[in-house]
Design an enzyme around this catalytic site. Sequence first.
Site, PDB file in Angstrom:
ATOM      1  N   ARG A  52       0.893  -6.166   6.904  1.00 27.24           N
ATOM      2  CA  ARG A  52      -0.320  -6.977   7.068  1.00 27.24           C
ATOM      3  C   ARG A  52      -0.019  -8.254   7.848  1.00 27.24           C
ATOM      4  O   ARG A  52      -0.819  -8.703   8.667  1.00 27.24           O
ATOM      5  CB  ARG A  52      -0.940  -7.306   5.703  1.00 27.24           C
ATOM      6  CG  ARG A  52      -2.308  -7.992   5.827  1.00 27.24           C
ATOM      7  CD  ARG A  52      -3.017  -8.138   4.504  1.00 27.24           C
ATOM      8  NE  ARG A  52      -2.323  -9.042   3.600  1.00 27.24           N
ATOM      9  CZ  ARG A  52      -2.715  -9.288   2.341  1.00 27.24           C
ATOM     10  NH1 ARG A  52      -3.779  -8.690   1.846  1.00 27.24           N
ATOM     11  NH2 ARG A  52      -2.026 -10.121   1.580  1.00 27.24           N
ATOM     12  N   LYS A 151      -5.022 -12.935   7.800  1.00 27.92           N
ATOM     13  CA  LYS A 151      -4.545 -13.913   6.811  1.00 27.92           C
ATOM     14  C   LYS A 151      -3.887 -15.042   7.599  1.00 27.92           C
ATOM     15  O   LYS A 151      -2.667 -15.090   7.772  1.00 27.92           O
ATOM     16  CB  LYS A 151      -3.578 -13.249   5.825  1.00 27.92           C
ATOM     17  CG  LYS A 151      -3.394 -14.042   4.545  1.00 27.92           C
ATOM     18  CD  LYS A 151      -2.846 -13.191   3.422  1.00 27.92           C
ATOM     19  CE  LYS A 151      -2.401 -14.011   2.251  1.00 27.92           C
ATOM     20  NZ  LYS A 151      -3.468 -14.735   1.541  1.00 27.92           N
ATOM     21  N   GLU A 184     -15.946 -11.915  -1.335  1.00 27.66           N
ATOM     22  CA  GLU A 184     -14.745 -11.966  -2.166  1.00 27.66           C
ATOM     23  C   GLU A 184     -14.651 -13.373  -2.746  1.00 27.66           C
ATOM     24  O   GLU A 184     -15.522 -14.208  -2.493  1.00 27.66           O
ATOM     25  CB  GLU A 184     -13.505 -11.667  -1.314  1.00 27.66           C
ATOM     26  CG  GLU A 184     -13.324 -12.654  -0.153  1.00 27.66           C
ATOM     27  CD  GLU A 184     -12.098 -12.375   0.710  1.00 27.66           C
ATOM     28  OE1 GLU A 184     -11.149 -11.739   0.219  1.00 27.66           O
ATOM     29  OE2 GLU A 184     -12.101 -12.812   1.878  1.00 27.66           O
TER      30      GLU A 184
END
Length: 286
Positions: A52, A151, A184
């Site tokens: 990721r 991220k 979220e």
Amino acid sequence: MSQQIFLNDRLVPAEQAMVSVYDHGLLYGDGVFEGIRVYNKRVFLLAEHVERLYESARAIRLEIPMPQAQMAEAVEKTCAANSIVDGYVRLVVTRGAGALGLDIRKTANPQVIVIAATIKLYSEELYQQGLKIITASTIRNHPGALSPRIKSLNYLNNILAKIEGTDAGCEETLMLNHKGDIAECTGDNIFIVKRGILKTPPTDAGILEGITRNCVVQLAEKASIPVQEVTLQRHDVYTADECFLTGTAAEVIAVVEIDGRKIGAGVPGPITQDLRQRFQKFARGE
Ligand code: PXG
């Protein structure tokens, strides 16, 4: 011995682990990161986190100056050097130092930082009782502006929502997306249970595709609990039988109240507790 930090190509004492004030990671939040748990000396889902990280980097046109295998080795090495048994790893790659200005062509030397530390967890009491959360007025970043799937070091969107929550006495805060649907929380993904079915927003809801989220989906499927990735609205969470959050730090934690609405019976539900136990066993390699 002082804390050892991995910086670029070697371990250095924490006091000597420095980056430039011209680093675009600092100047613009231009960089990517990961947070990873260590359970009983095992770095949990390391390959998934490294992958990721590289995907986030690719999305922002940041070339990480080492292959994934070497990054994974750096993480293992840093944990060993700091004698981490149960802990937390912060993996950071910044754009590197450059001229003042946004142009990435005027930067050089991305900085690779690995910090292995202990972790402050939610109290056992909170896991027993469940969280009370609110919905922030700050919406999650529009995916067309800055994709929440990256991220990145730019976490202001989440921080602004988190401030609203902490002001209201909440440990986590729910965020909606640009369409008004459930996205979220500031550092956790959200699930609900309705009539025995586990539901969580799809990645195109504008969320980080959490590694804990994906793990819990797999554990649920293995336990023959039906799972749906579907659009959720506030009405769905208000009227859910159960609700819980997933994240590297939180693992699986129940939510028992949202915006003053009691969820289900107002206590952690049976499927939530079952999945929490399954996750803990899996993470600890039992
Ligand atoms: N959504 C967001 C926005 C996150 O930042 C998650 C979901 C959960 O993803 P994982 O892959 O962890 O299941 C995150 C993760 C911290 C910290 O220091 C934050 C995260 C992870 C670890 C530490 O606040 N966020």
